[in-house]
Design a protein around this motif. Sequence first.
Motif, PDB file in Angstrom:
ATOM      1  N   LYS A  81      21.664 -86.000   5.219  1.00 55.88           N
ATOM      2  CA  LYS A  81      23.075 -85.854   5.589  1.00 55.88           C
ATOM      3  C   LYS A  81      23.611 -87.058   6.360  1.00 55.88           C
ATOM      4  O   LYS A  81      24.819 -87.291   6.372  1.00 55.88           O
ATOM      5  N   THR A  82      22.741 -87.842   6.977  1.00 51.76           N
ATOM      6  CA  THR A  82      23.218 -89.012   7.716  1.00 51.76           C
ATOM      7  C   THR A  82      23.720 -90.108   6.784  1.00 51.76           C
ATOM      8  O   THR A  82      24.420 -91.024   7.215  1.00 51.76           O
ATOM      9  N   ASP A  86      31.668 -90.925   6.193  1.00 51.13           N
ATOM     10  CA  ASP A  86      32.332 -90.193   7.265  1.00 51.13           C
ATOM     11  C   ASP A  86      33.546 -89.436   6.716  1.00 51.13           C
ATOM     12  O   ASP A  86      34.204 -89.901   5.784  1.00 51.13           O
ATOM     13  N   THR A 125      24.776 -80.665   8.089  1.00 46.56           N
ATOM     14  CA  THR A 125      25.922 -81.555   7.905  1.00 46.56           C
ATOM     15  C   THR A 125      26.778 -81.590   9.163  1.00 46.56           C
ATOM     16  O   THR A 125      27.264 -82.658   9.568  1.00 46.56           O
ATOM     17  N   LYS A 129      27.213 -85.194  10.885  1.00 42.78           N
ATOM     18  CA  LYS A 129      28.514 -85.848  10.676  1.00 42.78           C
ATOM     19  C   LYS A 129      29.588 -85.420  11.685  1.00 42.78           C
ATOM     20  O   LYS A 129      30.598 -86.107  11.834  1.00 42.78           O
TER      21      LYS A 129
END
Length: 461
Positions: A81-82, A86, A125, A129
Amino acid sequence: MKKTVCELFAGVGGFRCGLNNIRTAEDYGKEEKWDTVWFSQWEPAEKSTQYAHDCYVYRFGTRLDKNGEDTTNYNIEDVDKTTLPDFNLLVGGFPCQDYSVASSLATSKGLEGKKGILWWSIRETLEAKKPPFVLLENVDRLLKSPAKQRGRDFGVILACFRDEGYTVEWRVINAAEYGYQQRRRRTFIFAYKNDTKYADRILKEIQYTEKLEEDKKIECMEKAVIEDGFFAKTFSVNRAENAKMKVKELPAEVGEVSDTFQCAFENSGIMKDGIIYTIKTVPNYHGKQITLGDVMETGKVEEQYFIPEEKLYYTDPSVTHSDETEQRLPKEDRQTWQYLKGAKKLLRTSSTGHEYVFSEGAISMIDQEDKPARTMLTSEGGFSRTTHIVKDKMTGGVRLLTATEAERIQGFPTNHTKYCLVKGETVEMPLRKRRFMMGNALVVNLVEDMEKTLDNIFDEE
């Protein structure tokens, strides 16, 4: 605030169509307002094809992660998820599953959910994020599951949001009760970081009053749920007759929520700092009602959709009941729509050997055109009691819904699911899959309504 979106469990793009008001074929490619920077769609049951993903890509193209890789058709559990771009709004329609936690540790960060439970990918997530806003959709029974520990699953979800610094509003919405063409009840969840301007505006009195009296705090929360909050501004409601706000506190740890928590969640509510406020509301809508007849074909329909007389009735059309407690009907009689949708009585034997009479009531053979469609399921078009049967407007013949009618019942553009992009080649999606996709989808019209409220919220951030 930039209107950037990540769409998880994307299906064929219901949230994306709704956010960008995509109603006709001419609207594709005109996404000027909400920019979907990444999406994920993977169907584990499909071994050799991924029709939903490939339809999405045909309509919208794909998106790459921060490493320049296309991971949109990976199992979401395997996605780092990284590496996602963005974004400021996370959306998705995730399935209702068993959200119990496998191990209860000191903090939520170390909790381990069961493999294959897609909520944990949403939580990952959120952690990676930290989007300021989240809009999710689920079935209405989410608030009451599981049967042996009512409200546990939704409690786990709320606790995860709490631990990541979110306030959460929710509402069970029946699309038909706000004028749309399907009686479909779904739970919608809107979450926002506690440090957003929106949170400050909606809950200002609570944010800055440490010793607010409990009655006053409940009054403020009720105002948010019924008048000022996200769902209240989008879908007007009134307090149900004699309804009162219920208040309940979540346990400190998600593991404890999983083990012991129960709550009688109502159809509306808000959670802030681990305190749940929930109240029963009723729709306050007095506008136009779109019906099944409004979305049906008026021209010529292909012969494949019509039902042969021998498959329709096994006896006089006026017969709506069958009694098989003495003797079963012949197989060919039971393989008719009249039998399937009619009332029944038949003998069955339990696993312990006990014989009992099973019975079920009749449902309408022909769906009424002057009312919204019944809830469409993934079995639509199959030999199922829930399949819609209609009278053709041109010929009066009895038939199943066309693929385009199924799309319109969900608020998608006509022929949205007709084509897929498979390995660079345009192919037609099979009819059964097109119906399946619509049975899995959300009512796009509701997202269109929510977009107007979201647009204002983002403009003020």
